[in-house]
Motif scaffolding. Structure first.
Motif, PDB file in Angstrom:
ATOM      1  N   ASP A  75       0.832  -1.204   0.000  1.00  0.00           N
ATOM      2  CA  ASP A  75       0.000   0.000   0.000  1.00  0.00           C
ATOM      3  C   ASP A  75       0.868   1.255   0.000  1.00  0.00           C
ATOM      4  N   PRO A  94      -5.511   2.583  -0.159  1.00  0.00           N
ATOM      5  CA  PRO A  94      -4.946   1.381   0.464  1.00  0.00           C
ATOM      6  C   PRO A  94      -5.932   0.216   0.454  1.00  0.00           C
ATOM      7  N   ALA A 115      -3.355  -5.747  -2.467  1.00  0.00           N
ATOM      8  CA  ALA A 115      -2.400  -4.641  -2.364  1.00  0.00           C
ATOM      9  C   ALA A 115      -1.206  -4.853  -3.294  1.00  0.00           C
TER      10      ALA A 115
END
Length: 520
Positions: free
Chosen positions: A348, A415, A437
């Motif tokens: 992220d 994120p 991610a």
């Protein structure tokens, strides 16, 4: 772990014995530059064998082991009759065969197999040596499972994508071999390999781990690390092309804000521009932020690389399935090491930091094409003759494209790790989203590479156009040499031409880390 040269090939040989492996070694295996063999050291083989032997003894003495005599997840209270125990691993990978989306690339699939192998070699998973040998066989023969990208929430590990690895070992589903997608059973028959029959704990050991998210993160780390160097070089080219102030990167200036990575970026740009110490009173004052603050943007990524490496290499060299088997102390340890929180956080943050590099390069390109800011260069960096200037538009559309790719990269920086969903009858009620991610990070990196390709193409043009102007010093030697290297792949832009093919080529060259930009 030992590395030896292979006399039969130009590849290195990596001997796996349960000791630590680096990100670079996984990358080398993924790219086919390094072969893998299993250690024949008695101590290593004994450590692996002890785990499976302890499981067999525990089963005989206690009669109950999670995932061996019970169902999985919230079904752990359901006992499996002894007559059906051998079928349980197959049931596990079968019902998880529901992945969707695009399939992983051949390189990514190799990384997945390698990462899972490294973890199992730690000796805490209760698998037998033959399973490790089968994973090595896949790498040695370059027979890779076809693995759909989508379907993992990152805890209980990468269950759905890793089910495709387990199924392939057992001769099922499909593999990538020789650039083709083919039935596993057919390929095994051609190569004289027999389907493997998973031992009771081995389905869990293969699937209940973080191998997919970790493998994708290793590939992302390599690409990200190279982009910081390329962005430094493109920035130096932009500063020269814009007739900018080379003293914005002064060593004494950056010593006053001593972030190590930021200082490395400034040193690269300073060396590229052959900029000595700042004079007493520079004739050129302050350039716009997209060049002046480039070390502060690229430096964030450069300074984050060491802790991303720490997160990734620790995860890579961990035992991350469940339960873990401690044959030394004779206990089964139930826990949650399949949770990919560290990977999720690293990826992220990587996609956010790298998207900022795209934004930086896009702003530099916007300056290069705009006669209000480019200090005497032609509009849109067109190389057309004055008679043809009205017909030609140079890099106008390329800058539009770069802006679009940048916007998409920035949009994807949300994120993934905060989007935990409760799954599997609320047994998996807090999950990492690490695989999403990692996939996001790779997509962002692809977009950043596209912006870098556009910026590099234009920066070469800008450097040459600047050097042709009267009273302009020639480009510093390193920049001149680099432009010459680039010109072996694409010519200057005089009359307008479609640049898609050249930009795609540049993206490939960037992905392959074609240029040795700076000495390590």
């Amino acid at each position: 772990m030992t590395i030896l040269p292979d006399p039969q090939t130009t590849s290195a040989v990596l001997i796996l014995d349960g000791s630590e492996v680096s990100l670079e070694q996984v990358q080398a295996v993924a790219e086919g530059r390094c072969q893998v063999v299993l250690s024949s050291a008695p101590a290593f083989l004994e450590r692996i064998t002890r785990g499976s032997a302890f499981l067999e003894r525990l089963l005989a003495e206690d009669g109950v082991i999670y995932g061996v005599t019970t169902g999985y997840g919230d079904s752990c209270t359901r006992l499996v009759p002894s007559a059906n125990m051998e079928d349980l691993p197959r049931q596990l990978y079968t019902f998880h065969g529901c992945g969707l989306g695009e399939v992983l690339s051949h390189e990514a699939a190799r990384a997945v197999v390698m990462v899972r192998l490294v973890s199992l070699c730690r000796g805490y998973s209760g698998v037998c040596v033959e399973l490790l040998e089968r994973l090595v066989w896949l790498l040695q023969h370059d027979v890779m499972p076809v693995i759909p990208e989508e379907g993992s929430v990152g805890a209980s590990g990468d269950l759905t994508p890793l089910s495709y690895l387990a199924a392939v070992l057992c001769g099922e589903r499909e593999v990538l071999v020789g650039g083709e997608r083919r039935p596993t059973a057919e390929v095994f028959a051609e190569l004289g390999q027999t389907p493997y029959r998973l031992k009771p704990k081995e389905g869990l050991a293969l699937m209940n781990g973080t191998a997919v998210m970790t493998a994708l993160s290793v590939l992302a780390f390599t690409r990200c690390s190279y982009l910081t160097q390329l962005a430094s070089r493109i920035t130096a080219m932009a500063v020269y092309a814009l007739d900018g102030n080379p003293y914005h990167f002064d060593a004494d200036l950056f010593a006053a804000k001593p972030h190590p990575g930021q200082n490395r970026v400034a040193a690269r740009i300073r060396a590229d521009l052959h900029a000595a110490s700042t004079p007493r009173n520079s004739a050129r004052l302050q350039d716009r932020y997209s060049t002046r603050c480039a070390p502060h943007v690229i430096g964030v990524v450069e300074d984050a690389l060491p802790w991303w490496r720490q997160f990734l290499e620790t995860e890579l060299n961990s035992a991350n399935d469940n339960p873990l088997i401690d044959a030394e102390q004779e206990k089964v340890m139930h826990g949650g090491h399949f949770y990919g929180g560290h990977i999720a956080f690293a990826m992220d943050s990587m996609k956010q930091a790298c998207a900022n590099i795209a934004d930086l390069l896009d702003r530099q390109l916007a300056q290069l094409v705009d006669v209000r800011f480019n200090h005497g260069l032609p509009s849109n960096l067109s190389g057309a003759s004055p008679e043809r200037a009205a017909l030609n538009h140079g890099y106008k559309a390329v800058q539009i494209g770069a802006s679009a790719w940048t916007a998409e990269a920035l949009k994807l920086t949300m994120p993934a790790s905060v989007f935990s969903r409760s799954t599997e009858c609320h047994n998996q009620d807090k999950v990492s989203m690490g695989t999403i991610a990692a996939r996001d990070a790779l997509r962002v990196l692809t977009l950043v590479e596209q912006v870098a390709a556009a910026s590099l193409h234009a920066a070469c043009q800008g450097v040459e156009l600047r050097s042709q102007l009267q009273d302009t010093a020639p480009p510093p030697a390193d920049l001149q040499s680099f432009v010459h290297q680039c010109r072996t792949h694409f010519p200057p832009l005089a009359e307008d031409r479609a640049l898609e093919r050249e930009l795609r080529l540049l993206c490939d060259l960037i992905r392959q880390r074609c240029w040795n930009l700076y000495d390590a």
